[in-house]
Motif scaffolding. Sequence first.
Motif, short mmCIF file in Angstrom:
data_model
loop_
_atom_site.label_atom_id
_atom_site.label_comp_id
_atom_site.label_asym_id
_atom_site.label_seq_id
_atom_site.Cartn_x
_atom_site.Cartn_y
_atom_site.Cartn_z
N UNK A 27 0.90 -1.27 0.02
CA UNK A 27 0.05 0.11 -0.02
C UNK A 27 0.93 1.24 -0.05
N UNK A 28 2.04 1.38 0.90
CA UNK A 28 2.82 2.47 0.94
C UNK A 28 3.46 2.51 -0.34
N UNK A 29 4.10 1.49 -0.98
CA UNK A 29 4.72 1.73 -2.33
C UNK A 29 3.78 2.02 -3.41
N UNK A 32 3.54 5.67 -3.27
CA UNK A 32 4.81 6.41 -3.81
C UNK A 32 4.83 6.36 -5.19
N UNK A 33 4.39 5.34 -5.77
CA UNK A 33 4.20 5.18 -7.30
C UNK A 33 3.14 6.24 -7.68
N UNK A 34 2.13 6.60 -7.06
CA UNK A 34 0.75 7.43 -7.31
C UNK A 34 1.04 8.74 -7.34
N UNK A 70 8.13 6.96 3.55
CA UNK A 70 7.53 5.55 3.52
C UNK A 70 7.75 4.87 4.80
N UNK A 71 8.86 5.24 5.39
CA UNK A 71 9.20 4.24 6.67
C UNK A 71 8.06 4.55 7.78
N UNK A 72 8.05 5.95 7.85
CA UNK A 72 7.14 6.33 9.25
C UNK A 72 5.81 5.71 8.73
N UNK A 100 -3.90 8.72 0.51
CA UNK A 100 -4.00 7.48 -0.65
C UNK A 100 -4.35 6.22 0.05
N UNK A 101 -3.84 6.09 0.98
CA UNK A 101 -4.22 4.99 2.25
C UNK A 101 -5.70 4.69 2.68
N UNK A 102 -6.44 5.68 2.31
CA UNK A 102 -7.93 6.13 2.69
C UNK A 102 -8.04 6.13 4.07
N UNK A 103 -7.02 6.92 4.82
CA UNK A 103 -7.17 7.33 6.06
C UNK A 103 -7.92 8.62 6.26
N UNK A 104 -8.44 8.90 7.34
CA UNK A 104 -9.22 10.18 7.67
C UNK A 104 -8.07 11.09 8.35
#
Length: 213
Positions: A27-29, A32-34, A70-72, A100-104
């Motif tokens: 999901x993190x990668x 980064x790609x998007x 990305x690490x955090x 992007x990870x659909x967090x609020x």
Amino acid sequence: MKDTLKHRGMRNKLAEVLVDKGITSPQVLSAIKTIPRHLFMDSSFEGHAYQDKAFPIAADQTISQPYTVAFQTQLLGVRAGHKILEIGTGSGYQTAVLLHLKAKVYTIERQQELFKKTKLLFGKMGYRPKKTIFGDGYKGLPEDAPFDSIIVTAGAPEVPKALMSQLKIGGRLVIPVGIDDQIMTLYIRKSEKEFEMHQYGSFRFVPLLENKN
């Protein structure tokens, strides 16, 4: 500036660099790609946007190194719908990764110049945090607590007690702690009074300042 196929190719290469450095979250990668990092930087730095380096932005601040972002984010363990407090909006790039990870996302910035610039950028790019606030990150956001996760994107000499108290049971706080060099630290809240701590090596951040709006 536009987002082109060339930029997308550079993002894919950047993601490969991060994999080599130990980033494993798909999901993190994907984020980064998007996400077009170059749009969060001044146009004069566009050619450097997809190097794994931090770069200066307004108000003597920096856009964090992609590996650090990305690490955090990977340490946070973000899931869709998670309620996340971000201390230090900065350029807005880390915010965009969380969205992007659909967090609020509830995000606080203490530098007024950056706050105005980044809020405008979010509107133009279609990013919609739940709240974008000009204020003192040391105090957190008690009126919207508790949070599933809290991420601090500046070096804190110590962990603000207000942030610890605003985590849910089971919640995660990711914060770089120290004065010159910082140790990336993860706190997991196990109960009302008990926290589990993990440390992940040395990083460098601009300082988290208290009562300095």
